[in-house]
Design a protein around this motif. Structure first.
Motif, PDB file in Angstrom:
ATOM      1  N   PHE A  39      18.259  -0.684  28.491  1.00  0.00           N
ATOM      2  CA  PHE A  39      19.438   0.200  28.500  1.00  0.00           C
ATOM      3  C   PHE A  39      19.482   0.846  29.884  1.00  0.00           C
ATOM      4  CE2 PHE A  39      20.651  -0.161  24.120  1.00  0.00           C
ATOM      5  CZ  PHE A  39      19.478  -0.388  23.415  1.00  0.00           C
ATOM      6  N   ASN A  40      20.204   0.221  30.844  1.00  0.00           N
ATOM      7  CA  ASN A  40      20.290   0.837  32.177  1.00  0.00           C
ATOM      8  C   ASN A  40      21.500   1.767  32.234  1.00  0.00           C
ATOM      9  OD1 ASN A  40      21.421  -1.789  31.877  1.00  0.00           O
ATOM     10  ND2 ASN A  40      21.811  -1.935  34.072  1.00  0.00           N
ATOM     11  N   ALA A  41      21.616   2.484  33.329  1.00  0.00           N
ATOM     12  CA  ALA A  41      22.633   3.547  33.494  1.00  0.00           C
ATOM     13  C   ALA A  41      22.498   4.586  32.376  1.00  0.00           C
ATOM     14  CB  ALA A  41      24.047   2.957  33.516  1.00  0.00           C
ATOM     15  N   THR A  42      21.288   4.656  31.838  1.00  0.00           N
ATOM     16  CA  THR A  42      21.005   5.571  30.717  1.00  0.00           C
ATOM     17  C   THR A  42      19.758   6.386  31.055  1.00  0.00           C
ATOM     18  OG1 THR A  42      21.849   3.897  29.196  1.00  0.00           O
ATOM     19  CG2 THR A  42      20.550   5.685  28.228  1.00  0.00           C
ATOM     20  N   THR A  43      19.872   7.698  30.892  1.00  0.00           N
ATOM     21  CA  THR A  43      18.774   8.590  31.287  1.00  0.00           C
ATOM     22  C   THR A  43      18.039   9.142  30.080  1.00  0.00           C
ATOM     23  OG1 THR A  43      19.826   9.266  33.340  1.00  0.00           O
ATOM     24  CG2 THR A  43      18.324  10.853  32.364  1.00  0.00           C
ATOM     25  N   VAL A  44      16.723   9.228  30.179  1.00  0.00           N
ATOM     26  CA  VAL A  44      15.966  10.001  29.186  1.00  0.00           C
ATOM     27  C   VAL A  44      16.041  11.457  29.650  1.00  0.00           C
ATOM     28  CG1 VAL A  44      13.656  10.533  28.326  1.00  0.00           C
ATOM     29  CG2 VAL A  44      14.447   8.153  28.429  1.00  0.00           C
ATOM     30  N   GLU A  45      16.710  12.277  28.842  1.00  0.00           N
ATOM     31  CA  GLU A  45      16.876  13.681  29.292  1.00  0.00           C
ATOM     32  C   GLU A  45      16.061  14.645  28.436  1.00  0.00           C
ATOM     33  OE1 GLU A  45      21.231  14.737  27.338  1.00  0.00           O
ATOM     34  OE2 GLU A  45      21.096  14.326  29.471  1.00  0.00           O
ATOM     35  N   ASP A  46      15.309  14.100  27.504  1.00  0.00           N
ATOM     36  CA  ASP A  46      14.325  14.923  26.790  1.00  0.00           C
ATOM     37  C   ASP A  46      13.429  14.003  25.964  1.00  0.00           C
ATOM     38  OD1 ASP A  46      14.606  18.228  25.257  1.00  0.00           O
ATOM     39  OD2 ASP A  46      12.897  17.084  26.029  1.00  0.00           O
ATOM     40  N   LEU A  47      12.396  14.632  25.355  1.00  0.00           N
ATOM     41  CA  LEU A  47      11.459  13.871  24.524  1.00  0.00           C
ATOM     42  C   LEU A  47      11.582  14.345  23.086  1.00  0.00           C
ATOM     43  CD1 LEU A  47       8.407  14.177  26.968  1.00  0.00           C
ATOM     44  CD2 LEU A  47       9.824  12.118  26.589  1.00  0.00           C
ATOM     45  N   ILE A  48      11.434  13.428  22.142  1.00  0.00           N
ATOM     46  CA  ILE A  48      11.389  13.817  20.720  1.00  0.00           C
ATOM     47  C   ILE A  48       9.941  14.178  20.415  1.00  0.00           C
ATOM     48  CG2 ILE A  48      11.683  13.026  18.330  1.00  0.00           C
ATOM     49  CD1 ILE A  48      13.821  11.090  19.308  1.00  0.00           C
ATOM     50  N   THR A  49       9.714  15.326  19.771  1.00  0.00           N
ATOM     51  CA  THR A  49       8.329  15.768  19.533  1.00  0.00           C
ATOM     52  C   THR A  49       8.109  16.048  18.044  1.00  0.00           C
ATOM     53  OG1 THR A  49       8.880  18.106  19.813  1.00  0.00           O
ATOM     54  CG2 THR A  49       8.253  16.878  21.805  1.00  0.00           C
ATOM     55  N   ARG A  50       6.855  15.988  17.659  1.00  0.00           N
ATOM     56  CA  ARG A  50       6.421  16.360  16.310  1.00  0.00           C
ATOM     57  C   ARG A  50       5.154  17.205  16.456  1.00  0.00           C
ATOM     58  NH1 ARG A  50      10.554  14.227  15.494  1.00  0.00           N
ATOM     59  NH2 ARG A  50      11.123  12.482  14.120  1.00  0.00           N
ATOM     60  N   PRO A  51       4.861  18.133  15.531  1.00  0.00           N
ATOM     61  CA  PRO A  51       3.564  18.815  15.597  1.00  0.00           C
ATOM     62  C   PRO A  51       2.471  17.748  15.489  1.00  0.00           C
ATOM     63  CG  PRO A  51       5.020  19.818  13.942  1.00  0.00           C
ATOM     64  CD  PRO A  51       5.669  18.528  14.365  1.00  0.00           C
ATOM     65  N   ASP A  52       1.343  17.959  16.222  1.00  0.00           N
ATOM     66  CA  ASP A  52       0.276  16.966  16.177  1.00  0.00           C
ATOM     67  C   ASP A  52      -0.796  17.411  15.182  1.00  0.00           C
ATOM     68  OD1 ASP A  52      -1.877  15.310  18.646  1.00  0.00           O
ATOM     69  OD2 ASP A  52      -1.720  15.188  16.445  1.00  0.00           O
ATOM     70  N   PRO A  53      -0.827  16.829  13.992  1.00  0.00           N
ATOM     71  CA  PRO A  53      -1.755  17.292  12.942  1.00  0.00           C
ATOM     72  C   PRO A  53      -3.218  17.030  13.298  1.00  0.00           C
ATOM     73  CG  PRO A  53      -0.642  15.259  12.252  1.00  0.00           C
ATOM     74  CD  PRO A  53      -0.037  15.663  13.559  1.00  0.00           C
ATOM     75  N   THR A  54      -3.450  16.165  14.296  1.00  0.00           N
ATOM     76  CA  THR A  54      -4.858  15.825  14.586  1.00  0.00           C
ATOM     77  C   THR A  54      -5.504  16.845  15.526  1.00  0.00           C
ATOM     78  OG1 THR A  54      -4.270  14.559  16.550  1.00  0.00           O
ATOM     79  CG2 THR A  54      -4.250  13.369  14.445  1.00  0.00           C
TER      80      THR A  54
END
Ligand code: 48N
Length: 322
Positions: A175-190
Motif C-alpha cells: 500500500f504505497n502513498a499511504t502513511t502509518v500515522e499511529d500504532l494500534i496498542t493493547r495492554p501487555d498482560p505478560t
C-alpha cells in the motif's frame, strides 16, 4: 495465497465483437486480425487498433482490486512500515520463508524504495560490504567483486530487482502513498507494569491526508490489525523514525538515542546486531534503529540495510507465534 478474485461480467456491447472471451479476472478479448506477437505488429500500424474498453471498466478494474485488497489485508499477519532497502529485504525473506503469512507493506511515498535508488551524493553505484553479497546472490543481482566489498553498477538495479521480486509474491500487498500515522496498542498482560503495551497493528491514512491534518480537521484514519509490526522507516525524511518516535511519546521508550556521526565499520555491525523486537509486537530494523540506540550512521553503504532485513525477518518468525 491471493485475495478472492473480483467477479464481473463484460458489457454485451463489447462481448459481441469479441472472438474469444475467457471468463476470468484478466478477461482477454481477441479482435479478428490483431497480431499474436509483438513482431507481428511491425508494419501494421495503419490497421492497428486497441481492443475496445469502456472507462467504467478501467475504474472498476482498479477500484475493485484495491478495495478487495484493503478488505483482505485489514487483518494481516505482519505489517512492514516503510518500503526502503531494509523493509523490502525483510519482506523478501519473510515471503520466501513463509508463503502462508499475509504481509502488508505500508509506504508513505508514491514510489517505494526509500533511499536506495542512488548510491551516495546522487551517484549511481551502490556499495555493499561482504557478506551482504550473499543477499545479492540470492536475489540474482549482478555486481563487481572488489574483495571485501561488492559494487552494484546502479542502485536502481538492486532496488528495482528487489521490488519486482517482493511485489511478485502472492502473499504480499504494497500500500504505497499511504502513511502509518499511529500504532494500534493493547495492554501487555505478560508485563507487570500496567503501562506496558503490545503493538497490534497500524493506523493508516493517505499520505497527502496525513500531511494536512493541521489545515483540515476530522480526516480520520483507517486501520490494519496485525500480529506483528516491523518498522523500517529510516532515520530522516518527513516521517522518518516514525515508530520509535511514537514509542517515546507513548512513554514506552524513555528517549531517542539519537543517531551518531558517520563511522561505517561501527555503524553497520551495530544496526544488524541491534535489529530486534523493541516492544512486544514491534520489531525495528534499518536506519530507524539508529534513532533508538544512538548508533552511528554508515553513509553510502547498504549491506547493513539488507542484512538487518534478513535478521528482522528471523526475529519476526521467532516472536510472531508467541
Ligand atoms: O531507505 P529508508 O529511508 O530506510 P532504510 O532503513 O530502509 O534504509 C536506510 C538507507 O537508505 C540509508 O539511510 C543509508 C544506508 N544511509 C545511511 C546514512 O548514514 O545516511 O526507507 C524508509 C521508508 C521510506 O520509503 C519512507 O517513505 C517510509 O519508510 N516511511 C514511512 N512509510 C509509511 N509510514 C510512515 N510513517 C513512514 N515513515 C517513513
Amino acid at each position: 495465497m491471493s485475495p478472492p478474485a473480483a467477479t464481473f461480467t463484460l458489457p454485451t456491447s463489447v462481448a459481441g465483437n469479441v472472438v474469444n472471451v475467457k471468463k476470468d479476472l484478466g478477461v482477454k478479448a481477441v479482435i479478428k486480425g490483431q497480431a499474436k506477437t509483438l513482431d507481428e505488429l511491425d508494419g501494421k500500424w495503419d490497421e492497428f487498433t486497441f481492443n475496445p474498453i469502456r472507462e467504467s471498466q478501467v475504474s472498476r478494474a482498479m477500484t475493485r482490486r484495491y478495495f478487495s485488497d484493503l478488505d483482505y489485508y485489514a487483518e494481516s499477519d505482519i505489517v512492514i512500515v516503510g518500503a526502503g532497502s531494509c523493509g523490502l529485504s525483510t519482506a523478501y525473506v519473510l515471503a520466501k520463508k513463509r508463503p502462508d503469512l499475509k504481509i502488508a507493506i505500508v509506504e508513505a511515498g508514491v514510489a517505494p524504495g526509500g533511499g536506495a535508488w542512488l548510491g551516495g551524493q546522487l551517484f549511481s553505484a551502490m556499495v555493499m560490504r561482504k557478506p551482504a553479497d550473499l543477499f545479492l546472490d540470492d536475489l540474482g543481482v549482478p555486481y563487481e567483486d572488489e574483495g571485501d566489498y561488492v559494487v552494484v553498477k546502479h542502485a536502481a538495479l538492486f532496488t528495482s530487482t528487489l521490488l519486482s521480486k517482493v511485489l511478485s509474491f502472492p502473499n504480499i500487498k504494497l500500500f504505497n502513498a499511504t502513511t502509518v500515522e499511529d500504532l494500534i496498542t493493547r495492554p501487555d498482560p505478560t508485563v507487570s507494569s500496567p503501562a506496558s503495551i503490545r503493538i497490534a497493528g497500524v493506523v493508516t491514512n493517505w499520505t497527502l491526508v496525513s500531511m494536512h491534518h493541521d489545515d483540515q480537521s476530522c480526516m480520520d484514519p483507517n486501520t490494519i490489525n496485525a500480529s506483528l509490526v516491523i518498522s523500517t522507516t529510516g532515520h530522516d525524511g518527513p516521517f522518518g523514525a516514525f515508530s520509535v518516535k511514537r514509542l517515546v511519546s507513548m512513554q514506552q521508550l524513555e528517549k531517542l538515542g539519537g543517531m551518531r556521526g558517520l563511522d561505517m565499520k561501527t555503524a553497520e555491525d551495530a544496526i544488524v546486531k541491534g535489529t530486534r523486537e523493541i516492544v512486544r509486537g514491534l520489531v525495528v530494523g534499518g536506519m530507524e534503529l539508529s534513532e533508538v540506540d544512538g548508533a552511528n550512521r554508515m553513509g553510502p553503504t547498504f549491506g547493513a540495510m539488507v542484512l538487518s532485513g534478513v535478521k528482522a525477518a528471523e526475529v519476526a518468525l521467532e516472536v510472531i507465534d508467541e
